[in-house]
Write a protein that holds these residues in place. Structure first.
Motif, PDB file in Angstrom:
ATOM      1  N   GLY A 288      20.809-117.839 -47.316  1.00  0.00           N
ATOM      2  CA  GLY A 288      20.349-119.218 -47.403  1.00  0.00           C
ATOM      3  C   GLY A 288      18.991-119.308 -46.737  1.00  0.00           C
ATOM      4  O   GLY A 288      18.618-118.414 -45.974  1.00  0.00           O
ATOM      5  N   VAL A 289      18.243-120.367 -47.055  1.00  0.00           N
ATOM      6  CA  VAL A 289      16.886-120.487 -46.527  1.00  0.00           C
ATOM      7  C   VAL A 289      16.645-121.877 -45.954  1.00  0.00           C
ATOM      8  O   VAL A 289      17.011-122.887 -46.549  1.00  0.00           O
ATOM      9  N   ILE A 290      16.039-121.884 -44.770  1.00  0.00           N
ATOM     10  CA  ILE A 290      15.459-123.114 -44.237  1.00  0.00           C
ATOM     11  C   ILE A 290      13.959-122.961 -44.416  1.00  0.00           C
ATOM     12  O   ILE A 290      13.359-122.013 -43.891  1.00  0.00           O
ATOM     13  N   TYR A 291      13.356-123.859 -45.211  1.00  0.00           N
ATOM     14  CA  TYR A 291      11.921-123.754 -45.457  1.00  0.00           C
ATOM     15  C   TYR A 291      11.230-124.807 -44.610  1.00  0.00           C
ATOM     16  O   TYR A 291      11.390-126.005 -44.819  1.00  0.00           O
ATOM     17  N   VAL A 292      10.469-124.351 -43.614  1.00  0.00           N
ATOM     18  CA  VAL A 292       9.857-125.263 -42.646  1.00  0.00           C
ATOM     19  C   VAL A 292       8.406-125.547 -43.033  1.00  0.00           C
ATOM     20  O   VAL A 292       7.635-124.624 -43.296  1.00  0.00           O
ATOM     21  N   LEU A 293       8.075-126.842 -43.073  1.00  0.00           N
ATOM     22  CA  LEU A 293       6.698-127.242 -43.359  1.00  0.00           C
ATOM     23  C   LEU A 293       6.203-128.159 -42.257  1.00  0.00           C
ATOM     24  O   LEU A 293       6.977-128.923 -41.680  1.00  0.00           O
ATOM     25  N   ASP A 294       4.930-128.072 -41.973  1.00  0.00           N
ATOM     26  CA  ASP A 294       4.278-128.992 -41.042  1.00  0.00           C
ATOM     27  C   ASP A 294       4.001-130.278 -41.827  1.00  0.00           C
ATOM     28  O   ASP A 294       3.194-130.281 -42.759  1.00  0.00           O
TER      29      ASP A 294
END
Ligand SMILES: Nc1nc2c(ncn2[C@@H]2O[C@H](COP(=O)(O)OP(=O)(O)O)[C@@H](O)[C@H]2O)c(=O)[nH]1
Ligand SMILES: [Mg+2]
Lengths: 215, 135
Positions: A136-142
């Motif tokens: 699974g992926v947590i995609y972190v964006l500013d």
């Protein structure tokens, strides 16, 4: 047809839950996103909240995380249930690394060259993990930055092609310029969770969603 | 509609900008690594590579991985890549409409160049504007 497949997948989900043994392998959740989005800050917060210690150093210098770092068996308790995940903090994915960028952060040339080599190895490794080794992926964006970048579009496309469950985290909502809505608009096909990994804002929803998506 | 300013025919002193426009047909017959080699060999030579049809997600992921392994502080800082249409949008985009094609995520025009020579100045649904500097 659609109904049948839905039914079948929900049955298999239920049976998977029924037969899940306590000793079951934890899901491996990769934290991806561009450099400086706050991936390590988030990974450290999750690790500290549930295990008591951190994953690795956070820094304003890009590519501080040059190798994927893992924190295993992080047990997150939600509403009487618990989910156990391994979190993998990855270097920010990019298509270019110029060692001269490090020189701007008062790093000596030799060290800069070494850091850039480690960064490229780390990004390659993170791409490899994404193809083979994450569940699974947590995609972190500013949330204060433009989400419409080529790297974000490519990475989300790669994640979608692997059919991995993915959550988009709109980080740094403590900043005045931040817009979680802009992130949500950029990726309407996915769930976006606003947060501040630094301040710890909205972490309850963060853990609810992690349990829901990766449990 | 790809504005690449100041393109002049190569006058022989090697300071021109070469553009490799690779057709979908050419790419269709290649294996993943052959495609990546074709692209990166062009980019290593300082060329701008334009793919009529883009790479699939797995190929993009390998392109990033191989690019990383070839970065070298003295000579190669990586690639700049832009694609049309944005895969996240359902609209086929200008290029597909121009070419009379149905919208297809694999059908995205892709521009790839050396990171130290190409800089995207502007990109929206209709236009990629890139500045290419000479070596
Ligand atoms: N204002 C603000 N800064 C943050 C937040 N999360 C991370 N940062 C800062 O952003 C910078 C990069 O963070 P880091 O976790 O190293 O980013 P990474 O490259 O994605 O791992 C550091 O200076 C962090 O303190 C946040 O929620 N709010
Ligand atoms: Mg980091």
């Amino acid at each position: 047809m659609g109904l049948l497949t839905d039914l079948r997948s929900s049955i298999s989900r239920v049976t998977a839950k029924l037969f899940a043994t306590p000793g079951q392998e934890p899901k491996r959740i990769g934290i991806y996103g561009p450099p400086n989005a706050g991936k390590t800050t988030l990974a450290n917060r999750i690790a500290r909240d549930w295990t008591g210690d951190a994953v690795g150093p956070e820094s304003r210098v890009p590519h501080e995380t040059r190798r994927a770092r893992r924190k295993e068996d992080v047990e997150i308790k939600r509403n009487g249930n618990s989910v156990t995940i391994d979190i993998v903090d990855t270097p920010g994915v990019t298509t270019k690394v110029d060692y001269k960028e490090f020189l701007e952060h008062d790093i000596e040339e030799e060290d800069a060259v070494r850091r850039s080599r480690e960064a490229t190895e780390g990004v390659a490794e993170a791409m490899h993990w994404l193809r083979e080794d994450v569940d699974g992926v947590i995609y972190v964006l500013d949330a204060a930055e433009d989400p419409f970048t080529q790297v974000n579009t490519m990475l989300i496309g790669i994640i979608e092609s692997k059919d991995l469950p993915v959550l988009i985290f709109a980080n740094k909502i403590d900043l005045e310029e931040a817009s979680a809505q802009q992130i949500a608009n950029a990726f309407p096909q996915h769930e976006t969770v606003p947060l501040s990994a630094l301040e710890g804002d909205n972490m309850d929803e963060v853990y609810d969603k992690i349990a829901e998506y990766f449990g | 509609m790809i504005e690449v300013p100041e393109i002049q025919p190569d006058d022989g002193d090697g300071d021109g900008v070469q553009i490799d426009l690779i057709s979908g047909e050419r790419m269709a017959n290649l294996r993943t690594m052959e495609k990546i080699r074709l692209i990166l060999d062009g980019v290593h030579d300082g060329n701008i590579v334009i793919l009529e049809e883009g790479l699939d997600p797995d190929e993009e992921s390998r392109l990033i991985e191989v690019t990383m392994s070839e970065i070298n502080p003295e000579e190669f800082t990586g690639i700049e890549i832009e694609t049309y249409p944005r895969p996240s949008s359902d609209d086929g985009g200008l290029f597909n409409r121009l070419m009379g094609r149905e919208s297809d995520p694999d059908n995205k025009l892709t521009v790839i160049g050396p990171a130290n020579r190409i800089e995207t100045l502007h990109k929206d649904e209709n236009l990629i504007s890139a500045l290419v500097t000479r070596q």
